[in-house]
Design an enzyme around this catalytic site. Structure first.
Site, PDB file in Angstrom:
ATOM      1  N   GLY A   1       0.835  -0.982   0.026  1.00  0.00           N
ATOM      2  CA  GLY A   1       0.141  -0.012   0.186  1.00  0.00           C
ATOM      3  C   GLY A   1       0.783   1.215   0.103  1.00  0.00           C
ATOM      4  O   GLY A   1       2.185   1.152   0.299  1.00  0.00           O
TER       5      GLY A   1
ATOM      6  N   CYS B   1       5.367  -6.254   1.461  1.00  0.00           N
ATOM      7  CA  CYS B   1       5.859  -4.997   1.413  1.00  0.00           C
ATOM      8  C   CYS B   1       5.334  -4.089   2.490  1.00  0.00           C
ATOM      9  O   CYS B   1       5.807  -4.073   3.609  1.00  0.00           O
ATOM     10  CB  CYS B   1       5.207  -4.148  -0.083  1.00  0.00           C
ATOM     11  SG  CYS B   1       6.217  -2.702  -0.551  1.00  0.00           S
ATOM     12  N   TYR B   2       4.288  -3.050   2.031  1.00  0.00           N
ATOM     13  CA  TYR B   2       3.907  -2.226   3.348  1.00  0.00           C
ATOM     14  C   TYR B   2       3.307  -3.201   4.362  1.00  0.00           C
ATOM     15  O   TYR B   2       3.421  -2.871   5.710  1.00  0.00           O
ATOM     16  CB  TYR B   2       2.672  -1.271   2.699  1.00  0.00           C
ATOM     17  CG  TYR B   2       1.932  -0.609   3.832  1.00  0.00           C
ATOM     18  CD1 TYR B   2       2.562   0.235   4.613  1.00  0.00           C
ATOM     19  CD2 TYR B   2       0.663  -0.685   3.886  1.00  0.00           C
ATOM     20  CE1 TYR B   2       1.843   0.988   5.552  1.00  0.00           C
ATOM     21  CE2 TYR B   2      -0.201  -0.184   4.730  1.00  0.00           C
ATOM     22  CZ  TYR B   2       0.248   0.766   5.621  1.00  0.00           C
ATOM     23  OH  TYR B   2      -0.424   1.520   6.474  1.00  0.00           O
TER      24      TYR B   2
ATOM     25  N   HIS C   1       7.419  -8.401  -3.712  1.00  0.00           N
ATOM     26  CA  HIS C   1       6.233  -8.608  -4.236  1.00  0.00           C
ATOM     27  C   HIS C   1       6.420 -10.055  -4.892  1.00  0.00           C
ATOM     28  O   HIS C   1       6.352 -10.134  -6.167  1.00  0.00           O
ATOM     29  CB  HIS C   1       5.722  -7.561  -5.367  1.00  0.00           C
ATOM     30  CG  HIS C   1       5.362  -6.280  -4.785  1.00  0.00           C
ATOM     31  ND1 HIS C   1       3.980  -6.101  -3.969  1.00  0.00           N
ATOM     32  CD2 HIS C   1       5.999  -5.093  -4.430  1.00  0.00           C
ATOM     33  CE1 HIS C   1       3.974  -4.819  -3.528  1.00  0.00           C
ATOM     34  NE2 HIS C   1       5.308  -4.349  -3.836  1.00  0.00           N
TER      35      HIS C   1
ATOM     36  N   GLU D   1       4.018 -11.692  -5.617  1.00  0.00           N
ATOM     37  CA  GLU D   1       2.424 -11.889  -6.746  1.00  0.00           C
ATOM     38  C   GLU D   1       2.758 -11.459  -7.958  1.00  0.00           C
ATOM     39  O   GLU D   1       2.243 -11.646  -8.857  1.00  0.00           O
ATOM     40  CB  GLU D   1       1.415 -11.270  -6.130  1.00  0.00           C
ATOM     41  CG  GLU D   1       1.433  -9.568  -6.141  1.00  0.00           C
ATOM     42  CD  GLU D   1       2.107  -9.220  -4.965  1.00  0.00           C
ATOM     43  OE1 GLU D   1       2.925  -9.712  -4.360  1.00  0.00           O
ATOM     44  OE2 GLU D   1       2.183  -7.885  -4.742  1.00  0.00           O
TER      45      GLU D   1
ATOM     46  N   SER E   1     -24.691 -10.598 -23.915  1.00  0.00           N
ATOM     47  CA  SER E   1     -23.849  -9.609 -24.801  1.00  0.00           C
ATOM     48  C   SER E   1     -23.425 -10.286 -25.826  1.00  0.00           C
ATOM     49  O   SER E   1     -22.863  -9.521 -26.738  1.00  0.00           O
ATOM     50  CB  SER E   1     -23.000  -8.778 -23.805  1.00  0.00           C
ATOM     51  OG  SER E   1     -21.949  -9.750 -23.526  1.00  0.00           O
ATOM     52  N   GLY E   2     -22.938 -11.435 -25.595  1.00  0.00           N
ATOM     53  CA  GLY E   2     -22.159 -11.963 -26.898  1.00  0.00           C
ATOM     54  C   GLY E   2     -20.936 -12.601 -26.301  1.00  0.00           C
ATOM     55  O   GLY E   2     -20.019 -13.029 -26.771  1.00  0.00           O
ATOM     56  N   GLY E   3     -20.407 -11.977 -25.257  1.00  0.00           N
ATOM     57  CA  GLY E   3     -19.226 -12.224 -24.541  1.00  0.00           C
ATOM     58  C   GLY E   3     -19.306 -13.488 -23.667  1.00  0.00           C
ATOM     59  O   GLY E   3     -20.432 -14.092 -23.288  1.00  0.00           O
ATOM     60  N   VAL E   4     -18.005 -13.564 -22.987  1.00  0.00           N
ATOM     61  CA  VAL E   4     -17.912 -14.969 -22.103  1.00  0.00           C
ATOM     62  C   VAL E   4     -18.649 -14.967 -21.088  1.00  0.00           C
ATOM     63  O   VAL E   4     -19.383 -16.021 -20.593  1.00  0.00           O
ATOM     64  CB  VAL E   4     -16.447 -15.419 -22.045  1.00  0.00           C
ATOM     65  CG1 VAL E   4     -15.553 -14.192 -21.621  1.00  0.00           C
ATOM     66  CG2 VAL E   4     -16.219 -16.568 -21.164  1.00  0.00           C
ATOM     67  N   ASP E   5     -18.731 -13.928 -20.092  1.00  0.00           N
ATOM     68  CA  ASP E   5     -19.423 -13.999 -19.015  1.00  0.00           C
ATOM     69  C   ASP E   5     -20.855 -14.227 -19.036  1.00  0.00           C
ATOM     70  O   ASP E   5     -21.355 -14.931 -18.321  1.00  0.00           O
ATOM     71  CB  ASP E   5     -19.082 -12.662 -18.349  1.00  0.00           C
ATOM     72  CG  ASP E   5     -17.469 -12.288 -17.996  1.00  0.00           C
ATOM     73  OD1 ASP E   5     -16.679 -13.320 -18.338  1.00  0.00           O
ATOM     74  OD2 ASP E   5     -17.430 -11.237 -18.009  1.00  0.00           O
ATOM     75  N   SER E   6     -21.423 -13.214 -20.045  1.00  0.00           N
ATOM     76  CA  SER E   6     -22.847 -13.581 -20.094  1.00  0.00           C
ATOM     77  C   SER E   6     -23.414 -14.944 -20.577  1.00  0.00           C
ATOM     78  O   SER E   6     -24.324 -15.293 -20.135  1.00  0.00           O
ATOM     79  CB  SER E   6     -23.383 -12.268 -20.843  1.00  0.00           C
ATOM     80  OG  SER E   6     -23.166 -12.395 -21.912  1.00  0.00           O
ATOM     81  N   THR E   7     -22.389 -15.251 -21.421  1.00  0.00           N
ATOM     82  CA  THR E   7     -22.605 -16.558 -22.115  1.00  0.00           C
ATOM     83  C   THR E   7     -22.728 -17.645 -21.134  1.00  0.00           C
ATOM     84  O   THR E   7     -23.568 -18.570 -20.939  1.00  0.00           O
ATOM     85  CB  THR E   7     -21.834 -17.023 -23.347  1.00  0.00           C
ATOM     86  OG1 THR E   7     -21.978 -15.915 -24.059  1.00  0.00           O
ATOM     87  CG2 THR E   7     -22.345 -18.321 -24.000  1.00  0.00           C
TER      88      THR E   7
ATOM     89  N   LYS F   1     -11.790 -13.885 -14.802  1.00  0.00           N
ATOM     90  CA  LYS F   1     -11.904 -14.455 -15.767  1.00  0.00           C
ATOM     91  C   LYS F   1     -11.592 -15.749 -16.326  1.00  0.00           C
ATOM     92  O   LYS F   1     -12.009 -16.459 -16.840  1.00  0.00           O
ATOM     93  CB  LYS F   1     -11.485 -13.371 -17.038  1.00  0.00           C
ATOM     94  CG  LYS F   1     -11.720 -13.418 -18.266  1.00  0.00           C
ATOM     95  CD  LYS F   1     -13.058 -12.553 -18.481  1.00  0.00           C
ATOM     96  CE  LYS F   1     -13.453 -12.161 -19.798  1.00  0.00           C
ATOM     97  NZ  LYS F   1     -14.443 -11.287 -19.657  1.00  0.00           N
TER      98      LYS F   1
END
Ligand code: XMP
Length: 508
Positions: A56, A83-84, A169, A171, A222-228, A364
Site C-alpha cells: 500500500g 511490502c507495506y 512482491h 505476486e 451480450s455475446g461475451g464469455v461472462d454473460s454466455t 475471468k
C-alpha cells in the site's frame, strides 16, 4: 455457494496496486481468496483461515492500519505481510521500521539467509520486484530473519511459523520464485487446496435454482464469455423458466448478434433478439460525455429489460458480473467508482428486477474453465471483451449512425488483421476508435479532410493494468492501409502507445 464452506484466505487490501494479483496467485494454487478493505477487517479475520496484508502507499508512521494488524493477530491465524503489510506487521510486533538505507524500486537482488519456511528450496540469491522507501531495520523479537537486501536489512522474517513478512512482491511475475513462496506459505499455514472452479458448476446451478425458486428469470446475453457462461448455468438451473435475450442496441461489433444466437442455439438455448437500436439512438442523441453515455445507455438497457421481464413474468435478472467488475465498479461498500460499467453500477437505483450473479466471485480465467466444462466453444471463451455500451463508447463524443458504422468497419478490420496473424489469444483487446480529430489527406487525386482513427491493441491479464502491444510494423501498416482505403471518410490512422495506468483501455 460452496465457497462459504471451503477454506478461504482474506487478502486485506491496504491500497496496493497488486492486491488483486495476490488473490489470483493464491487461487491459482487451489485456495479460495477474497479481497477485503481495511474497514472490513473484522469480517476478514473471522471468515478466513489465513490473512494476507497487501502492499500500500501509506507509511507505517500514519499508523491508521495498526488495528487491522492487531485484529489479525488477536485470532492467531496465519498471516503473510507483503511490502507495506510486511512493515506494518514488523512495527506492530515491536520491530523497527525506518527510512531504507537505499530505497529499492524495480528488480532487486535479495540474499536468502535461511532457505526454510516460506523460502524453502530457494537458492542463496534471487531477483525480486521491490517498491519501497521505508524498510524493516530490526526484526520483531523472537523472529527469524530469512532474507536481506541492500535496502532491506530484514527483507523477510518469520515468527513461530505463524507470521511471515516479505518486503518484495511475490505476486508479480518479475519476482523469481514468487509462486513458490506463496505455495510454501499456504502449505505451512495448512490451508487445504479446495478451490477448483470447474467443479463448482453444480453448486452454481443450485445457487441459481435456490435464488430464483419457482419464478421466471430473464438473462441478457451480450455475446461475451461472462454473460454466455452465466446464461448456460441459469438454463441448466431453470430450463424453460429462463428467458434468454440479446438486446440489439445497434452498437454491436460486426456479426456479434448472429454469432451469439448461433452459439446458444447449439447449446440448446433459444435466444430472442430484441431490436432496440431506435430507442438507444434516440436516447443518446446529442450526448457527449462518456459517463453520461454510459448512464443513458444503462438506463435504456434497464428499461428494455424491465419491459421484457413484464411481458414474460420474470422477477429475476441473470447477470454475468465477474469479480473484477464488482471491485472496479465500486460494488463493494466504500470503494471508489472508476467507471460505471453498465453491468454493475450502471443499472439505475430503482431497477425492477432482482439480480442473480452466479459469477460474481470469479476471475475471468476461472469463468473460462467453467465455460469449457459447460461445452461453450473456444471462439466465445477466448473472445476479446467488448464493453457493455460497445461501439457507443468507441465513437468519441456525439454518436451518429454514420460514425458508428465507421467504427464498426474499422473495428472489423483491426480484428481481422490481428486474428489472421494468430495473435488473438495473446492479446487482451484490439480495437479502433473514431476520434474527434480530423486531418487532411489525399483521397484519389483530391485533398480530403477526414476522420482520424485510433487503433488500440493491449496486453493485459485482467484489465486492471494493461500495456500497449509492441505490434509488428507489418500489422500496423496493413491496418492503416485497409482503414484508409476501405473507409472513405478516414484519412489517418494513429496507434495508441499508452499504458494503463495512467490511461484506461477504452478511450471513453
Ligand atoms: P478501462 O477502459 O476502464 O476498461 O481500462 C477495462 C475493461 O473494461 C471494459 N469496459 C467496460 N465494460 N461496460 C463494460 O461492460 C463499460 O462501460 C466498460 N468500459 C470499459 C474495457 O473494454 C476493458 O476490457
Amino acid at each position: 455457494m460452496r465457497e462459504e464452506a471451503i477454506a478461504k484466505v482474506a487478502v486485506i487490501d491496504l491500497g496496493g496496486q497488486y492486491a488483486h494479483l495476490i488473490a489470483r496467485r493464491i487461487r491459482e494454487q487451489g485456495v479460495y481468496a477474497e479481497l477485503y478493505y481495511p474497514w472490513e477487517a473484522d469480517e476478514a479475520v473471522s471468515e478466513s483461515s489465513a490473512i494476507v496484508l497487501s502492499g500500500g502507499p501509506s507509511s507505517v508512521w500514519e499508523s491508521r492500519h495498526d488495528t487491522v494488524v492487531e485484529k489479525a493477530l488477536a485470532l492467531d491465524k496465519p498471516i503473510l505481510g507483503i511490502c507495506y503489510g510486511h512493515q506494518l506487521l514488523a512495527k506492530v510486533l515491536g520491530g523497527t521500521v525506518g527510512p531504507s538505507p537505499s530505497p529499492e524500486f524495480g528488480p532487486t537482488l535479495v540474499e536468502v539467509l535461511r532457505a526454510e519456511s516460506i523460502l524453502q528450496g530457494f537458492p542463496s540469491r534471487i531477483k525480486v520486484w521491490m517498491s519501497h522507501n521505508d524498510a524493516v531495520l530490526e526484526p520483531p523479537e523472537a523472529s527469524k530473519v530469512l532474507a536481506r537486501s541492500e535496502g532491506s536489512p530484514v527483507a523477510a522474517f518469520s515468527l513461530n511459523d505463524r507470521i511471515f513478512g516479505v518486503q518484495w512482491h511475490p505476486e508479480v511475475h518479475h519476482s523469481e520464485l514468487g509462486i513458490e513462496l506463496i505455495d510454501n506459505w499456504l502449505r505451512i499455514a495448512k490451508i487445504p487446496r479446495e478451490w477448483r472452479p470447474g467443479d463448482l458448476i453444480q453448486d452454481l446451478i443450485d445457487y441459481v435454482r435456490g435464488t430464483v425458486g419457482d419464478s421466471i428469470a430473464l438473462s441478457a446475453v451480450s455475446g461475451g464469455v461472462d454473460s454466455t457462461v452465466a446464461t448456460v448455468i441459469a438454463h441448466r438451473a431453470l430450463g424453460d423458466r429462463l428467458h434468454a435475450v440479446i438486446i440489439d442496441h445497434g452498437f454491436h461489433p460486426a456479426g456479434e448478434v448472429k454469432r451469439a444466437v448461433k452459439v446458444l442455439r447449439e447449446l440448446g438455448i433459444n435466444l430472442k433478439v430484441i431490436d432496440a437500436s431506435g430507442d438507444f439512438y434516440a436516447a443518446l442523441e446529442g450526448v457527449e460525455d462518456p459517463e453520461e453515455k454510459r448512464r443513458v445507455f444503462g438506463g435504456v438497457y434497464a428499461r428494455i429489460l424491465e419491459r421484457e421481464a413484464k411481458q414474460v413474468g420474470a422477477e429475476y435478472l441473470i447477470q454475468g458480473t465477474i469479480y473484477p467488475d464488482v471491485i472496479e465498479s465500486g460494488g463493494r461498500k466504500g470503494a471508489d467508482k472508476i467507471k460505471s460499467h453498465h453491468n454493475v453500477a450502471g443499472l439505475p437505483k430503482r431497477f425492477g428486477l432482482r439480480l442473480v450473479e452466479p459469477l460474481r466471485l470469479f476471475y475471468k480465467d476461472e469463468v473460462r474453465v467453467i465455460g469449457e466444462k459447460l461445452g461453450i466453444p473456444e471462439e466465445v471463451l477466448y473472445k476479446q471483451p467488448v464493453p457493455g455500451p460497445a461501439l457507443a463508447i468507441r465513437v468519441e463524443g456525439r454518436i451518429t449512425p454514420e460514425l458508428v458504422e465507421i467504427a464498426r468497419k474499422a473495428n472489423r478490420i483491426v480484428a481481422e488483421e490481428v486474428e489472421k496473424r494468430g495473435l488473438a489469444r495473446q492479446l487482451w483487446q484490439y480495437f479502433a476508435v473514431v476520434t474527434r480529430s480530423r486531418a487532411t489527406g489525399v483521397k484519389g487525386d483530391k485533398r480530403a479532410y477526414g476522420i482520424v482513427i485510433a487503433v488500440r491493441i493491449v496486453e493485459s491479464r485482467d484489465a486492471m493494468t494493461a500495456n500497449p502491444y509492441r505490434a509488428e510494423w507489418g500489422l500496423l501498416e496493413a491496418i492503416a492501409s485497409r482503414i484508409t482505403s476501405e473507409i472513405p471518410e478516414a484519412t489517418r490512422v494513429v496507434y495508441d502507445i499508452t499504458s494503463k495506468p495512467p490511461g484506461t483501455i477504452e478511450w471513453e
